[in-house]
Design an enzyme around this catalytic site. Structure first.
Site, mmCIF file in Angstrom:
data_model
loop_
_atom_site.group_PDB
_atom_site.id
_atom_site.type_symbol
_atom_site.label_atom_id
_atom_site.label_comp_id
_atom_site.label_asym_id
_atom_site.label_seq_id
_atom_site.Cartn_x
_atom_site.Cartn_y
_atom_site.Cartn_z
ATOM 1 N N GLU A 80 55.450 -23.320 24.330
ATOM 2 C CA GLU A 80 55.181 -24.601 23.689
ATOM 3 C C GLU A 80 56.468 -25.284 23.231
ATOM 4 O O GLU A 80 57.375 -24.638 22.710
ATOM 5 C CB GLU A 80 54.249 -24.417 22.497
ATOM 6 C CG GLU A 80 52.895 -23.846 22.848
ATOM 7 C CD GLU A 80 52.031 -24.806 23.653
ATOM 8 O OE1 GLU A 80 52.362 -26.009 23.700
ATOM 9 O OE2 GLU A 80 51.018 -24.347 24.222
ATOM 10 N N CYS A 146 47.176 -21.594 15.966
ATOM 11 C CA CYS A 146 48.420 -21.395 16.717
ATOM 12 C C CYS A 146 49.442 -22.467 16.363
ATOM 13 O O CYS A 146 50.567 -22.162 15.952
ATOM 14 C CB CYS A 146 48.132 -21.402 18.217
ATOM 15 S SG CYS A 146 47.237 -19.951 18.815
ATOM 16 N N HIS A 170 51.751 -19.285 24.568
ATOM 17 C CA HIS A 170 50.305 -19.154 24.744
ATOM 18 C C HIS A 170 49.993 -18.330 25.987
ATOM 19 O O HIS A 170 50.652 -18.489 27.032
ATOM 20 C CB HIS A 170 49.656 -20.536 24.873
ATOM 21 C CG HIS A 170 49.168 -21.087 23.569
ATOM 22 N ND1 HIS A 170 49.493 -22.345 23.108
ATOM 23 C CD2 HIS A 170 48.360 -20.539 22.615
ATOM 24 C CE1 HIS A 170 48.920 -22.552 21.942
ATOM 25 N NE2 HIS A 170 48.232 -21.480 21.624
#
Length: 222
Positions: A80, A146, A170
């Protein structure tokens, strides 16, 4: 760099087995490029999770922090880029493991809108792809626990004045979770494949204190 703190969320919501927990446990105590991996399984609970990772960082003397969670529906390991100061678990119909649902609330009322990962994202994705592991960069970490933990730790690091690299990864569903009737048709990845992907990604983190400039193509739309 001597120690990487690797965290994985526990089971939550409709996910009875979280790949992040499984990978964290599998890699705990391993070394990559001479650097020790120390893993912690983190409660999937708003704010409590931030405190847990902060305490673990201090406990192990972390030189880098890589946090993991599950993103059902994705077929690749995704690193991310952006953490948002915004929580909205109601959009997923989910509560955290303490039964709390947040809607439209910030993680840090005094914090900026967003932080950017300080991991070498392109180098990590390139290393995984070259090792035969499907991987991509994502610009959408969601608005559940998250993203909440991702933002919370980057905010903590910014406030503390330290400069250690930190970010989020992820993972797809595990096959046994994708086999559940509610998830039929969803992509999956074995814990063995996900673990090898993380080994390659963490090795790239150690060997690339600055990210590479090579363009990394991507097809991820979510």
């Amino acid at each position: 760099m001597k120690t990487i703190l690797l965290t994985g969320f526990e089971a939550f919501g409709t996910t009875p087995v979280n790949p992040a927990e499984m990978v964290a446990r599998r890699l705990d105590g391993e070394t990559v490029e001479g650097v020790r991996i120390v893993s912690r399984v983190i409660p999937n609970t708003f704010f409590v999770c931030i405190d847990a990772v902060r305490e673990a960082m201090a406990e192990v003397g972390a030189d880098a922090v890589v946090m993991m969670g599950e993103f059902g529906g994705r077929a690749t390991i995704t690193v991310e880029r952006i953490a948002l100061n915004f929580n909205d678990s109601s959009r997923y119909g989910l509560k955290d493991n303490a039964g709390v649902s947040l809607q439209g609330e910030p993680t840090a009322p005094d914090g900026p809108l967003a932080y950017q990962s300080t991991l070498p994202l392109r180098a990590m994705v390139k290393a995984m792809r070259e090792g035969g592991i499907p991987a991509d960069i994502s610009d959408a970490a969601g608005t559940f626990c998250c993203n909440h933990l991702f933002y919370g730790i980057l905010h903590h690091i910014a406030q503390s004045g330290t400069a250690i690299p930190a970010g989020w990864v992820h993972l797809p569903h595990l096959p046994e979770v994708a086999a559940m009737e509610a998830n039929l048709g969803a992509p999956s990845m074995s814990v063995e494949t996900a673990s090898e992907g993380l080994r390659l990604a963490l090795a790239a983190l150690v060997t690339h204190p600055r990210d590479i400039d090579d363009p990394i193509s991507g097809r991820l739309q979510i």
